[in-house]
Scaffold this active site. Structure first.
Site, PDB file in Angstrom:
ATOM      1  N   GLU A   6      31.979  20.416  39.689  1.00  0.00           N
ATOM      2  CA  GLU A   6      30.928  21.431  39.820  1.00  0.00           C
ATOM      3  C   GLU A   6      30.152  21.587  38.515  1.00  0.00           C
ATOM      4  O   GLU A   6      28.918  21.598  38.488  1.00  0.00           O
ATOM      5  CB  GLU A   6      31.550  22.798  40.184  1.00  0.00           C
ATOM      6  CG  GLU A   6      32.182  22.870  41.556  1.00  0.00           C
ATOM      7  CD  GLU A   6      33.662  22.511  41.556  1.00  0.00           C
ATOM      8  OE1 GLU A   6      34.109  21.739  40.668  1.00  0.00           O
ATOM      9  OE2 GLU A   6      34.376  23.000  42.450  1.00  0.00           O
ATOM     10  N   GLU A  42      46.210  32.058  40.675  1.00  0.00           N
ATOM     11  CA  GLU A  42      46.377  30.681  40.184  1.00  0.00           C
ATOM     12  C   GLU A  42      47.646  30.581  39.334  1.00  0.00           C
ATOM     13  O   GLU A  42      48.247  29.522  39.226  1.00  0.00           O
ATOM     14  CB  GLU A  42      45.138  30.243  39.375  1.00  0.00           C
ATOM     15  CG  GLU A  42      45.001  28.739  39.255  1.00  0.00           C
ATOM     16  CD  GLU A  42      43.634  28.260  38.756  1.00  0.00           C
ATOM     17  OE1 GLU A  42      42.740  27.994  39.576  1.00  0.00           O
ATOM     18  OE2 GLU A  42      43.461  28.172  37.528  1.00  0.00           O
ATOM     19  N   LYS A  86      40.536  18.866  45.714  1.00  0.00           N
ATOM     20  CA  LYS A  86      39.554  18.172  44.861  1.00  0.00           C
ATOM     21  C   LYS A  86      39.569  16.676  45.164  1.00  0.00           C
ATOM     22  O   LYS A  86      38.533  16.035  45.269  1.00  0.00           O
ATOM     23  CB  LYS A  86      39.923  18.344  43.375  1.00  0.00           C
ATOM     24  CG  LYS A  86      39.606  19.705  42.784  1.00  0.00           C
ATOM     25  CD  LYS A  86      39.858  19.647  41.266  1.00  0.00           C
ATOM     26  CE  LYS A  86      39.913  21.023  40.651  1.00  0.00           C
ATOM     27  NZ  LYS A  86      40.319  21.018  39.247  1.00  0.00           N
ATOM     28  N   LYS A 144      36.914  23.125  30.012  1.00  0.00           N
ATOM     29  CA  LYS A 144      38.047  22.691  29.204  1.00  0.00           C
ATOM     30  C   LYS A 144      38.186  21.167  29.278  1.00  0.00           C
ATOM     31  O   LYS A 144      38.332  20.491  28.275  1.00  0.00           O
ATOM     32  CB  LYS A 144      39.322  23.385  29.708  1.00  0.00           C
ATOM     33  CG  LYS A 144      40.551  22.982  28.950  1.00  0.00           C
ATOM     34  CD  LYS A 144      41.773  23.774  29.403  1.00  0.00           C
ATOM     35  CE  LYS A 144      43.030  23.205  28.750  1.00  0.00           C
ATOM     36  NZ  LYS A 144      44.241  23.895  29.142  1.00  0.00           N
ATOM     37  N   GLY A 149      43.015  27.514  31.179  1.00  0.00           N
ATOM     38  CA  GLY A 149      41.639  27.866  31.577  1.00  0.00           C
ATOM     39  C   GLY A 149      41.479  29.342  31.877  1.00  0.00           C
ATOM     40  O   GLY A 149      40.543  29.993  31.422  1.00  0.00           O
ATOM     41  N   HIS A 166      34.636  52.873  51.291  1.00  0.00           N
ATOM     42  CA  HIS A 166      33.837  52.833  52.518  1.00  0.00           C
ATOM     43  C   HIS A 166      33.909  51.468  53.178  1.00  0.00           C
ATOM     44  O   HIS A 166      33.055  51.123  53.987  1.00  0.00           O
ATOM     45  CB  HIS A 166      32.390  53.227  52.200  1.00  0.00           C
ATOM     46  CG  HIS A 166      32.308  54.619  51.649  1.00  0.00           C
ATOM     47  ND1 HIS A 166      32.164  55.731  52.445  1.00  0.00           N
ATOM     48  CD2 HIS A 166      32.432  55.078  50.374  1.00  0.00           C
ATOM     49  CE1 HIS A 166      32.167  56.811  51.685  1.00  0.00           C
ATOM     50  NE2 HIS A 166      32.335  56.452  50.412  1.00  0.00           N
TER      51      HIS A 166
END
Ligand code: F6P
Length: 546
Positions: A212, A353, A512, A206, A267, A384
């Protein structure tokens, strides 16, 4: 505005928490033969049974009264209408417009957004057509049968989850990979498996500034060139999905190869926008449209159904009841469908978020618990692994059980066994097993009285653990669209009651910023002051790396 905790409706629920909230579901079912029909409903191809949650008629009425007092419906209408309800970012919240039909309903600053939405969808459709027909070719003249989506968070999780969920609808011969982690392993392992001549890289961001994604996109581009392609060939193999035209241009992608969306698409709510391109490329345009159509069905239900029958509204309110009044900390998402194996990961972002906030819209600290910890796994695998704690642990964890009545892979009696488990788990969580029952079963199984006494406490289950069961005939693009929209709106409702902004995400910023400051210290430079722990770890890493 009156603080939530000062509303009489809030305090009525607090009182009910000590009475109705303590009732055992076993007793509630025993007392009321109509409980299942009373607390279940259907919309947009989904049947939702919430009779195994800890509500009563009085609690439901009180929750609906709280919703009215908090103006949830007015806030919903403001969202659909395009009001800037994301106040801390000064933005409208209009993901519903991405799947809408009716003109004049979704206005941003007085302007209908639908024509722009339609124009972009039609560009996406035409691009998909060219890729699928082979008209759009790679630099060596081969059709592009592989997509590598490079994005993270909302620019990754939705498309990953949906392409996995709709794998039975994938067009023949098409392959899709998702690279999100800045860990070079993610990209390197993907590049090992693809052919540069037949691959389309989709850079999805966006903002087009996310560390990243930009790092992975630059490395992918460098790799592509190293494989013998020229700068001019990049245009045939790289497209961008973004709101940031300048960023796309700066990266070196021609903006004619860019599919746009808008700042009013959050986002984590963006899979319906250009961010959905990898989905459409994988399952075809018609199926992508069905996904939008399914979501629209749920939007219409949420917008128009009476409160008593409004499933996202009721589920959001029940989430508030469990979390803020009954003190339950977590929420498990348990799809009994292997294709939905990424649903919990997707909902972790969508929910946590959105509602992991601790100040109200006007900046004052909340004095009640908000968003729960979301986790999950496909059934029966989770059984399990962590169900032990859900059945007998000290925390009560509300669970959503989801299943399709029909499987895309009707192999022998697999699906019947899967469904039997889908039904048995909520029943067990609801009923539990008393110590007396456990003792009686042990004796019946041949244990002597002493042995039965010793083991019974271990084999007893408290029960009264709330679950919602969501059933659909089959996971199709339309039912999946409806399911995702159901969760989106449910999250919205809880956030509106909590008076928090479900549409910003300031909590991801600090880490960040600090990572950016630390980076030079790992590459030979100097950095700022740190606490002793961080400084010690940096020194140790640098020593290990020589
Ligand atoms: O993790 C924070 C976040 O901003 C998410 O909200 C978003 O989905 C993700 O990063 C990716 O952002 P972008 O699409 O701008 O690269």
């Amino acid at each position: 505005m009156t603080a939530r905790t000062e509303l009489p409706e809030w305090n009525a629920l607090k009182a009910l928490a000590g009475t109705d909230g303590e009732r055992h579901l076993r007793d509630l079912f025993a007392e009321d033969e109509e409980r299942f029909s009373r607390f279940s409903g259907e919309a947009a191809g989904l049947f939702v049974d919430y009779s195994k949650t800890r509500i009563t008629e009085d609690v439901r009425d009180a929750l609906l009264a709280l919703s009215r007092a908090c103006g949830v419906e007015a806030r919903r209408d403001a969202m659909f209408g395009g009001t800037a309800i994301n106040e801390t970012e000064g933005r409208a919240v209009l993901h519903v417009a991405l799947r809408a039909q009716e003109e004049g309903r979704h206005l941003v600053e007085g302007r209908d957004v639908l024509p722009d939405v339609r124009a972009e969808l039609s560009r996406m459709e035409s691009f998909c057509g060219k890729i699928h027909s082979g008209e759009h070719k790679g630099h060596t003249g081969k059709p592009l049968d592989t997509v590598v989506n490079i994005g993270i968070g909302g620019s990754d999780l939705g498309p990953v989850m949906v392409t996995e969920a709709l794998a039975p609808y994938a067009l023949k011969g098409r392959k899709v990979h998702f690279v999100s982690n800045v860990d070079g392993t993610h990209l390197a392992e993907t590049l090992r498996r693809i052919d540069p001549e037949t691959t389309l890289f989709v850079v999805a961001s966006k903002t087009f500034t996310t560390q990243e994604t930009m790092t992975n996109a630059h490395s992918a581009r460098a790799w592509f060139l190293e494989q013998g392609a020229s700068e001019d060939d990049v245009a045939k193999h790289f497209v961008a999905l973004s709101t940031n035209e300048e960023g796309v241009r700066e990266f070196g992608i021609d903006t004619s190869n860019m599919f746009r969306f808008w700042d009013w698409v959050g986002g984590r709510y963006s899979l319906w926008s250009a961010i959905g391109l990898p989905i459409a490329l994988q399952i075809g345009w018609t199926n992508f449209e069905s996904l939008l159509l399914g979501a629209r069905g749920m939007d219409e239900h949420f917008r128009t159904a009476p409160a008593q029958e409004n499933l996202p509204l009721l589920l959001g309110l029940i989430d508030v009841w469990h979390r803020s009044f009954l003190g339950m900390h977590a929420h498990a998402v348990l799809p009994y469908d292997q294709y939905l194996h990424r649903l919990a990961a997707y909902l972790q972002q969508a929910d946590m978020e959105s509602n992991g906030k601790s100040v109200t819209m006007n900046g004052t600290p909340v004095s009640y618990p908000t968003g729960a910890i979301v986790f999950g796994e496909a059934g029966t695998n989770g059984q399990h692994a962590f169900y032990q704690l859900i059945h007998q642990g000290t925390d009560v964890i509300p669970c959503d059980f989801l299943a399709p009545a029909r499987s895309h892979n009707p192999l022998g009696d697999h699906h019947e066994k899967l469904l039997a488990n889908f039904l048995a788990q909520p029943e067990a969580l609801m009923r539990g097993r008393t110590e007396d029952e456990a003792r009686a079963e042990l004796i019946e199984g041949g244990a002597d009285a002493a042995e039965a006494d010793r083991l019974a406490p271990h084999k007893a289950f408290p029960g009264n653990r709330p679950t919602v069961s969501i059933l659909t005939e089959e996971i199709t693009p339309a039912t999946l669209g409806a399911l995702i929209a159901l969760y989106e709106h449910r999250i919205f409702v809880a956030g509106a009651v909590w008076d928090i902004n479900s549409f910003d995400q300031w909590g991801v910023e600090l880490g960040k910023t600090l990572a950016k400051a630390i980076l030079p210290e790992l590459t030979g430079g100097t950095g700022g002051a740190h606490d002793a722990s961080t400084a010690g770890l940096i020194a140790r890493i640098n020593a290990s790396r020589g």
